[in-house]
Write a protein that holds these residues in place. Structure first.
Motif, short mmCIF file in Angstrom:
data_model
loop_
_atom_site.label_atom_id
_atom_site.label_comp_id
_atom_site.label_asym_id
_atom_site.label_seq_id
_atom_site.Cartn_x
_atom_site.Cartn_y
_atom_site.Cartn_z
N ILE A 1 0.84 -1.21 0.00
CA ILE A 1 0.00 0.00 0.00
C ILE A 1 0.87 1.25 0.00
O ILE A 1 0.64 2.21 -0.76
CB ILE A 1 -0.93 0.01 1.22
CG1 ILE A 1 -1.98 -1.10 1.11
CG2 ILE A 1 -1.61 1.37 1.37
CD1 ILE A 1 -3.00 -0.88 0.02
N LEU A 2 1.91 1.24 0.83
CA LEU A 2 2.80 2.41 0.92
C LEU A 2 3.55 2.61 -0.39
O LEU A 2 3.68 3.75 -0.87
CB LEU A 2 3.78 2.21 2.08
CG LEU A 2 4.75 3.38 2.34
CD1 LEU A 2 3.98 4.65 2.67
CD2 LEU A 2 5.71 3.03 3.48
N LEU A 3 4.04 1.53 -0.99
CA LEU A 3 4.75 1.64 -2.26
C LEU A 3 3.83 2.19 -3.34
O LEU A 3 4.22 3.07 -4.13
CB LEU A 3 5.29 0.27 -2.68
CG LEU A 3 6.02 0.23 -4.03
CD1 LEU A 3 7.24 1.14 -4.02
CD2 LEU A 3 6.41 -1.20 -4.38
N SER A 4 2.60 1.70 -3.38
CA SER A 4 1.64 2.18 -4.37
C SER A 4 1.36 3.67 -4.16
O SER A 4 1.30 4.45 -5.13
CB SER A 4 0.33 1.39 -4.25
OG SER A 4 -0.66 1.92 -5.09
N ASP A 5 1.19 4.09 -2.91
CA ASP A 5 0.90 5.50 -2.62
C ASP A 5 2.09 6.40 -2.95
O ASP A 5 1.92 7.54 -3.39
CB ASP A 5 0.51 5.66 -1.16
CG ASP A 5 -0.89 5.10 -0.87
OD1 ASP A 5 -1.63 4.88 -1.84
OD2 ASP A 5 -1.22 4.89 0.31
N LEU B 1 0.09 5.43 5.89
CA LEU B 1 0.19 4.45 6.97
C LEU B 1 -0.97 4.56 7.95
O LEU B 1 -1.53 3.55 8.39
CB LEU B 1 1.52 4.62 7.70
CG LEU B 1 2.78 4.22 6.93
CD1 LEU B 1 4.04 4.57 7.72
CD2 LEU B 1 2.75 2.73 6.61
N ILE B 2 -1.33 5.78 8.30
CA ILE B 2 -2.43 5.98 9.26
C ILE B 2 -3.74 5.44 8.69
O ILE B 2 -4.47 4.69 9.36
CB ILE B 2 -2.57 7.47 9.63
CG1 ILE B 2 -1.39 7.91 10.50
CG2 ILE B 2 -3.88 7.73 10.37
CD1 ILE B 2 -1.39 9.38 10.85
N MET B 3 -4.05 5.80 7.45
CA MET B 3 -5.32 5.37 6.86
C MET B 3 -5.33 3.88 6.57
O MET B 3 -6.37 3.21 6.74
CB MET B 3 -5.58 6.16 5.58
CG MET B 3 -5.77 7.65 5.80
SD MET B 3 -7.00 8.08 7.06
CE MET B 3 -8.48 7.36 6.38
N ALA B 4 -4.20 3.32 6.15
CA ALA B 4 -4.14 1.88 5.87
C ALA B 4 -4.33 1.07 7.15
O ALA B 4 -5.08 0.08 7.17
CB ALA B 4 -2.81 1.53 5.21
#
Length: 330
Positions: free
Chosen positions: A193-197, A230-233
């Protein structure tokens, strides 16, 4: 304990590919960029249209940005949009006429602008805003807002949707009986998720701000994007584990969007003045994102300490909730 981490990374990557997560993110970049470049920058950006009622023709030097009207009624009708400003020279003392926009500061600036442009016959509007011209300023602003709300939605919904799919496939039940590290299970999803964002942030910024301007602000922007992602995920992961199905999760997200995200958008986009908004946690993340895009001074250290603490707490809550869920499934 961490020997299965590479397996989890591969599994989650295939899961995201099958759900077309990366394709949807790329399509979002294209759609946002098309809107910014072909629609938003071409909108009429004239600031505060000024209408002049001067039946005695006392004003001989008038800017091309001032529209003359023949009657007081026409002046009032033109200013009914709560954006335009009218100046009435039909009496001895000129009168500025306008309907309030709801923000005292904005109304004050509208009045000062109208008086200045009428009295001095300004031939052009201001184009330089700080170090940005009007177009670049608008690009920075709209890109920051799109990025904030995209990361808020995708981070929350993306990871949750993947977890619900794994629930339906029985993946949670299988991992409940396998010696899988719960932290690795969560971190694997967070990594993708972080890499995609991060990739989404880089593409959206460089395409719409420009390579030269974009590279200069990317470090600060990526920090804010990483914090928000990170917070939202983690929040989405926690909710997905706690709630039984995606329908209830969707309803919960709708409530969050209305009561948490919407006030931030209204305060940031419309200029509505709410004293309580400073106590809204998402508002500070929104301000941090905008500050990064405008190369403003970075938030103070307590901001980063609080964000780090929130991320750690969310991770611990997610870990504990996942452990309990796997114990039930096992």
């Amino acid at each position: 304990m961490w020997r299965g981490f590479s397996y989890l990374l591969k599994k989650d990557f295939k899961m995201m590919l099958s759900s077309k997560f990366f394709l949807l993110a790329l399509c979002s970049v294209v759609l946002y960029s098309c809107y910014i470049n072909y629609v938003y920058v071409n909108l009429d950006q004239d600031i505060y249209p000024v209408y002049l009622y001067d039946p005695n023709n006392t004003q001989h030097i008038v800017s091309e940005y001032v529209t003359k009207v023949d009657t007081r009624a026409a002046l009032e009708e033109a200013c009914a949009d709560e954006y335009s400003v009218g100046v009435d020279f039909s009496t001895v003392t000129p009168e500025v006429y306008m309907l309030s926009s709801g923000t005292e500061t904005t109304d004050y600036l509208r009045g000062i602008y109208a008086e200045k442009i009428v009295s001095s016959g300004v031939e052009d509007q201001a184009e330089i805003i700080g170090t940005n011209d009007k177009e670049l300023k608008n690009r920075r602003e709209i890109t920051a807002e799109f990025l904030f709300f995209e990361l808020s939605a995708v981070g929350f919904l993306g990871l949750a949707a993947m977890l619900f799919k794994e629930k339906q496939m029985g993946v949670i039940r299988v991992h409940g009986v396998l010696p899988v590290c719960k932290s690795a299970f969560i971190l694997s999803k967070l990594c993708w998720i972080l890499l995609s964002d991060v990739l989404f942030t880089i593409l959206l910024t460089l395409i719409n701000i420009g390579v030269e301007n974009g590279i200069s602000i990317l470090p600060a922007v990526l920090i804010q994007a990483g914090i928000l992602s990170l917070i939202m995920a983690l929040a989405g992961f926690l909710c997905a584990v706690c709630l039984p199905d995606f329908k209830q999760f969707s309803l919960f997200y709708l409530i969050i969007a209305i009561f948490i995200t919407t006030p931030v958008f209204l305060a940031g986009q419309t200029g509505i003045e709410w004293e309580w908004i400073v106590y809204h946690p998402m508002y500070h993340l929104f301000v941090g994102m905008k500050s990064a895009y405008f190369a403003a001074p970075a938030p103070a250290y307590p901001y980063y300490l609080i964000c780090t603490g929130v991320i750690v707490l969310l991770f611990l809550f997610a870990h504990r909730t996942l452990t309990n869920e796997m114990a039930k499934e096992g």
